[in-house]
Structures are given as structure tokens and as C-alpha cells.
Write an enzyme that holds these catalytic residues in place. Structure first.
Site, PDB file in Angstrom:
ATOM      1  N   GLU B  60       0.817  -1.254  -0.141  1.00 36.82           N
ATOM      2  CA  GLU B  60      -0.098  -0.088  -0.045  1.00 36.82           C
ATOM      3  C   GLU B  60       0.632   1.526  -0.005  1.00 36.82           C
ATOM      4  O   GLU B  60       0.582   2.193  -0.912  1.00 36.82           O
ATOM      5  CB  GLU B  60      -0.893   0.020   1.174  1.00 36.82           C
ATOM      6  N   HIS B 129     -10.619  -6.198   9.100  1.00 36.32           N
ATOM      7  CA  HIS B 129     -11.513  -5.803   7.894  1.00 36.32           C
ATOM      8  C   HIS B 129     -12.565  -5.167   8.071  1.00 36.32           C
ATOM      9  O   HIS B 129     -13.697  -5.651   7.441  1.00 36.32           O
ATOM     10  CB  HIS B 129     -11.554  -7.287   7.040  1.00 36.32           C
TER      11      HIS B 129
END
Lengths: 373, 325
Positions: B60, B129
Site C-alpha cells: 500500500e 477488515h
């Protein structure tokens, strides 16, 4: 910090309650939801729950049990482990008598600047008493109170903690506005001052007062009369009257009074319900207005020679639901209408229809101005 | 009118804008031929090819850095994070570069970078998540933070994001992705900073964020049956935040409850409450209340997961508590 346990307000009108018994005792550990004590008020026994967790501390000198105490009276404290309740840490006023605290009474009876300095040792308890007696109020309620000119210090709050909220202030303002007012210039008083017999508005074919009294006196069988009552929104009629008064300045005759308008619209209503004026030639219909005596509604007594009598109550501002679905209310000028009829000459359905038309004419004067039923 | 799902509506906005503006491209894991973990880009690879739908390795911080540079050169990158939790690996780039570059360059550089990802606690997604994190981004000057709650808003707000010059955090709650709403065929935009009054009422104001909007509306249906009318406001964007709409509502109702699935401390509810107290103090008839998810890492176990987000009973009770104040 010690949380005060006070006499709760368990109903809209509750002002005091009797502490029947403590379910939890001094020193007991309590959790939110635990029943602390029972209160008798309005002939009902209520269990009062704790909102707090901690240790219940009831002052040893409390004489609260069995006595009627005002809402908000201090009963006990809930403290945290290791925390001393206020009655063990400082001199305080007797629990259960907050509203009669001697220090407070002394202050109330003393002009500003003359507080006895020997009492300064009690300053902290005095402070407590003063703060305790001033109710809490939401910012919004305080603002609305200022707008409506309501003195909120004396109000009792309906918020969860006794806080005064907007609805309390508005209710107080409404109650004030409905208190009886001294006679103000009105069509009724105006008539009275001119020597016209007030309260009775007679049709052109009216009989004399003596006959009327005589007639009522011999009206002996209640079973022969029926009474119907309804309430009409007279806001439009009041407004019409006011406009006529305003526009009449140059007229030579006195302006039509409110009673004149009622007489006119009732006459128009009689024209569209022939059953009621079948015997009109004899002065068979009377209007009686007791509004100036602050009578809300009444059942007028009927003379035997008559078909019907219409009783008019006072016009008074009320809060009325004008749209239930949208929860809209409005202040309207309301007036009661009571119709008593001779059940032998008038059937109840015709009477109801007539009263409905009168109500419509009161509410919408334009209908009788153009002769529409 | 036709109905679209939240995901389809947002994808339609993306498709239209990619057709219109060749400088728009998408970067992320599995967003190419696979079409995105949540179908955010399905079908777009066939339309616009690998140059504009760039699959990346799991790094990322690397691809955020590259996209930051790309945006500075005048293109319009969209980073699709799948789960917004993964954005945390790139916080240095995001806060120190993306949010500040327009300020640092005195406005000579633009930063039209869109960072999108799913948020929210649902479906046993577990603690890595299930995050939402928007309070963190609202706290940083420079970001636009968008939290749509239905398909119509998702498209209109995404279109606005794709036309702007500021970095936008576009957050899509997982429980809403398949929810349907009417979406017109013709083009429309929803400006940032414009809350929606999704239900009118007079007894109290509920400001609901993200997934809480639907839960609030369900509770209000139950209360309406009792004759209690609650006003519900969906802020839609948290930065900028439409405080005037909330103040106007509180002026009417006097009572305010803020519902947000994310953690309570320093959350959006705290910010709204502070602003309403500062600007609308005299309108308040009761303390401002908040209802939030439990302040804890999100459990994987479905029963435990259900226990950390406000359930319908709690939502209803929170409103009743506010009314009783």
C-alpha cells in the site's frame, strides 16, 4: 461524587409523596435498576429504582419514612466505596426537609444585605440549600421562558432528573393565558353599559322576559326535552366582529355586537332547517349567552312554549389539534354551543343537523353571508 | 425509475467519468480482470484495459506514493483499497503528503486523488477488515471524507469526487453494498457538505452515520406508530460537515442523538455535539446523546460481532432515553 436520592416526580401532577419503606438499607451496595424504596402517591404504591451504582447512605437522623415529602426532597445519597456522604463531612440541613431549611427560611425573611453574619459558618449548607431549591432548567426551556415571560423558578420539571424542559414552560404559559381575565371591553359589556339586558338575545318575535320565566317554570318534564352540545371554533367570527367594529367608526347606529352576529347567523341557520322553526310565529327560539359570566358550557332550560333554546358559552383561547397526522396544534378561539329542544316537536336528527349548521356558520361566517348551508 | 445497488451505482459513476476523462485510472489489488473484491471495477478492465486498471502487489505505501506523484502531475488516480483497513499502511504518505501538498505548494499543485474502500462491521470480517476510521481522517485538514448510505447518494457523491481537485476518502459500508435505491439515468451530482434530512420529525433529531441511517429509520417507523415523529439526518459527507442543517433541526426539536457504528472517543458524534453546544446551546432541551459501537477491537465470532454494534433494541432505547430526558 455523592449522588442525591430525592423524592421522585412519578406523575404529571404529583407534588408530594410518602416514603413508605426503604427496600435497600443504609450501607447496602446498589446497582442501577435495584429498587431503593417505595413511595405512595396518588393512592398508588410505586417502587423507585436506582439509576446509579454505589453504596446507599441514609442519614441516621432521617425522619423521612412515613412522612409526606415534596417532590425533590433529599432522602439519601449514593456514594462510591471509600467516599463519605455529605452528612458525615459537613454540616448540612436535615435530610427530608430541604424545602423548609431553617437557613433558607432565614434568608428568605431577611432583606438583602441584612444576612446574619453569625450564620456564615453555615455558608456551605446555605449554598447547598439555595442550589437545591433552584430547579435545573434546559437552555431551551430557559430561552422559551424568557420569550413567553414565564417565571420558571417556581415550576416543577418533567425531565428525567426533574429538569425543567420546554414543555413545562409552555404548559405554564398556557395555564397563565387561560386564567380568567377581568372584564375587558367586549360586545357584552358594551351592551350592558347601554342598558340592554345582557345575556339574552331575542329573535324579533321574542316574548317578554316574564313570559320566558313563566315558561321555564312550567317546563316540568325533563323527558320532553333533549340537549345537544358541541364546540365551535369562533376564531373567524371573532375576527369578523373585530373588523366590523373597526369599520363602523362613521356609522350613526351602534355597530352590531357579537350577540347580534350570533342572532343573525342563527336566524340564517333556522332558514335552512325548517323543522326547528315550524312554530316560529310565537317566539319559539331563544339564544342565551352566558359568556360574560365565564361560563364554558351549560344546558339552557327551555320554556314550554318554545321549540328550542341555544346556549352560548364563553369564547376562550384553547390549544386545538388542527392536524392530528402532522401533530400540529394551534391556539384558536373556542366556544361551546348547547341546544335544548322540545323532543315532541323536533326530532333529534334535525336538532343535530341544525346545531351542525350553526357550528359551521360560526366557524365559517362566509357561509351564512351568502346563505349557503 | 430503475433501481441499482450501491456498488452498481458507484461503478456507473466511475464508468461514466472514465469515459469522459482519460486521465482517470484505478490502482489496487484485484481490481483488474478480477473486477475488484467487491465488484467495484467489474467490466471496466474490458472497457479501458490494463493501463487504466492497474493491479498491484500488496504494498500500500508503495502504490499510494506513486499515485500521489501521479496526481501531482495532473492525472486522477483512484486507489481502491478493498478494505479501508489497509490504508493504515500508507498513513505517512497520506497525512504528510497527500493531505498537505496543496498547502505546501500554495495551491500550485492539485491532489485529485480518490481513496476508496469498504468499511464497517458485518459478516464476520474480523478485526483487520471491519474498521471505519473516518474520525481519524476528519481530523486531518485537507481530506474530504465521504460516507454514502444509499445507491443514489453513492453515485452522486462519487461523481462529485471525480470532478474535484482535493483528495477524497470515499468509504463504502459493507452492509450497504447490495442495498438498492432508485437511480436516475440522467447525470447528477451531489455536492459535498450537504446533509440529507431523510425523515422529518419534531420530537427529536437523530444524526445517523453510515449503516446507522437505515437502523435509525427502522426505529423511527416503530416510534411513528406511537405518534412520535423523529427527524433523521444523514450528513453524507463528514468533511465538510453540514452543521447548519443539524442546527436547524435541533432548533426545531431541541433534542439530539448521534448514532455512529465507530468508536465513541473523539468520534464524529463528539464533534457534532461540541459544535451544536457552541452554536445551538439555547435550542437544547436535553443533553446531547450518542450511540456508538463498543470501544473494542472487532471480534470475529458472529455472536460477539453482533454484540459490538448497536442493535435495533439499543437504537430504539437510545431514542426513548433521549425523549425521556
Amino acid at each position: 461524587m455523592a449522588v442525591e436520592i430525592v423524592m421522585p416526580k412519578l406523575g404529571w401532577t404529583m407534588e408530594e409523596g410518602i416514603l413508605v419503606e426503604w427496600i435497600k438499607q443504609d450501607g447496602d451496595v446498589v446497582q442501577p435498576g435495584d429498587i431503593l424504596f417505595t413511595v405512595e402517591s396518588d393512592k398508588a404504591l410505586n417502587e423507585v429504582e436506582s439509576f446509579e451504582a454505589g453504596i446507599l447512605r441514609i442519614p441516621p437522623d432521617s425522619d423521612a419514612v412515613g412522612n409526606a415529602l415534596p417532590v425533590g426532597a433529599l432522602l439519601a445519597y449514593i456514594v462510591q466505596p471509600g467516599e463519605a456522604p455529605p452528612f458525615e463531612t459537613a454540616s448540612t440541613m436535615p435530610v427530608g426537609s430541604r424545602h423548609a431549611a431553617p437557613e433558607f427560611a432565614a434568608l428568605a425573611g431577611t432583606r438583602q444585605g441584612e444576612i446574619d453574619l453569625t450564620r456564615t459558618t453555615h455558608a456551605s449548607s446555605l449554598q447547598t440549600a439555595l442550589q437545591g431549591d433552584l430547579p435545573t432548567i434546559s437552555p431551551r426551556a430557559r430561552r422559551v421562558a424568557a420569550e413567553l415571560g414565564v417565571d420558571w423558578v417556581a415550576l416543577r420539571g418533567s425531565g428525567r432528573t426533574g429538569r425543567i424542559v420546554e414543555r413545562d414552560v409552555r404548559a405554564a404559559a398556557l395555564a397563565t393565558s387561560q386564567e380568567p381575565h377581568p372584564p375587558t371591553p367586549s360586545p357584552y359589556t358594551e351592551r350592558e353599559s347601554k342598558g340592554v339586558r345582557s345575556g339574552l338575545t331575542e329573535m324579533p318575535v321574542a316574548q317578554t322576559r316574564e313570559t320566558l320565566i313563566e315558561g321555564i317554570a312550567v317546563s316540568t318534564q325533563p323527558s320532553t326535552s333533549i340537549s345537544l352540545t358541541t364546540e365551535a371554533d369562533a376564531t373567524e367570527l371573532v375576527s369578523l366582529h373585530d373588523r366590523i367594529q373597526a369599520a363602523w367608526r362613521n356609522g350613526r347606529q351602534p355597530a352590531p355586537t357579537f350577540d347580534d352576529l350570533l342572532a343573525k347567523l342563527v336566524t340564517e341557520a333556522l332558514k335552512v332547517t325548517p323543522l326547528l322553526h315550524a312554530r316560529l310565529e310565537d317566539g319559539t327560539f331563544t339564544i342565551m349567552n352566558l359568556g360574560m359570566y365565564e361560563i364554558d358550557a351549560f344546558t339552557p332550560a327551555m320554556s314550554v312554549s318554545q321549540s328550542a333554546i341555544l346556549g352560548i358559552g364563553r369564547v376562550i383561547a384553547k390549544q386545538i389539534v388542527i392536524d392530528a397526522e402532522k401533530e400540529r396544534v394551534a391556539i384558536r378561539q373556542m366556544m361551546s354551543l348547547s341546544l335544548t329542544c322540545d323532543s315532541q316537536s323536533v326530532d333529534v336528527e334535525s336538532a343535530a343537523r341544525f346545531l351542525q349548521i350553526v357550528k359551521q356558520y360560526v366557524e365559517q361566517p362566509v357561509l351564512w353571508l351568502v346563505n349557503l348551508p | 425509475m430503475r433501481e441499482l445497488t450501491f456498488t452498481a451505482a458507484a461503478r456507473e459513476a466511475l464508468t461514466e467519468e472514465m469515459a469522459r476523462d482519460p486521465s482517470i485510472f484505478v490502482v489496487g489489488e484485484g481490481i483488474g480482470q478480477r473486477g475488484g473484491n467487491f465488484n467495484t471495477t467489474s467490466g471496466l478492465y474490458d472497457l479501458y484495459g490494463p493501463m487504466r486498471l492497474r493491479d498491484t502487489p500488496i504494498v500500500e505505501r508503495g502504490f499510494i506514493g506513486m499515485c500521489t506523484g501521479a496526481a501531482m502531475t495532473g492525472t486522477r488516480p483512484i486507489v481502491d483499497f478493498m478494505f479501508v483497513d489497509f490504508i493504515l499502511d500508507a498513513m505517512g504518505e497520506l497525512i504528510n503528503q497527500v493531505a498537505k501538498i496543496q498547502y505546501m505548494s500554495s495551491g500550485r499543485l492539485k491532489m485529485p486523488l480518490i481513496l476508496r474502500g469498504s468499511i464497517g462491521i458485518t459478516g464476520a470480517s474480523a478485526t483487520h477488515h471491519s474498521g471505519s476510521y473516518f474520525p481519524m481522517f476528519v481530523n486531518i485538514p485537507g481530506f474530504r471524507v465521504v460516507v454514502p448510505t444509499n445507491a443514489y447518494d453513492a453515485k452522486g457523491l462519487f461523481k462529485t469526487a471525480l470532478r474535484g481537485d482535493d483528495p477524497v476518502i470515499f468509504l463504502e459500508h459493507k452492509s450497504l453494498l447490495n442495498s438498492k435505491a432508485q437511480v436516475p439515468e440522467e447525470e447528477y451530482f451531489i455536492p459535498f457538505g450537504q446533509a440529507a434530512v431523510v425523515r422529518e420529525g419534531s420530537a427529536a433529531t437523530v444524526v445517523a452515520v453510515g449503516s446507522m441511517v437505515r437502523k435509525a429509520l427502522e426505529a423511527c417507523d416503530a416510534l411513528a406508530a406511537e405518534g412520535i415523529a423523529i427527524e433523521v439526518i444523514d450528513p453524507r459527507t463528514l468533511a465538510p460537515l453540514d452543521i447548519p442543517t443539524i442546527l436547524a433541526s435541533v432548533h426545531k426539536t431541541g433534542r439530539l442523538l448521534i448514532m455512529d457504528e465507530t468508536f465513541q472517543p473523539c468520534g464524529i458524534g463528539a464533534e457534532i455535539a461540541a459544535q451544536v453546544v457552541a452554536q445551538g446551546f439555547d435550542d437544547l432541551d436535553a443533553p446531547i446523546m450518542r450511540l456508538n459501537g463498543v470501544y473494542t477491537p472487532t471480534p470475529y465470532s458472529p455472536p460477539l460481532e453482533a454484540a459490538v454494534i448497536p442493535n435495533p433494541t439499543q437504537v430504539l432505547q437510545a431514542i426513548r432515553d433521549l425523549l425521556a430526558e
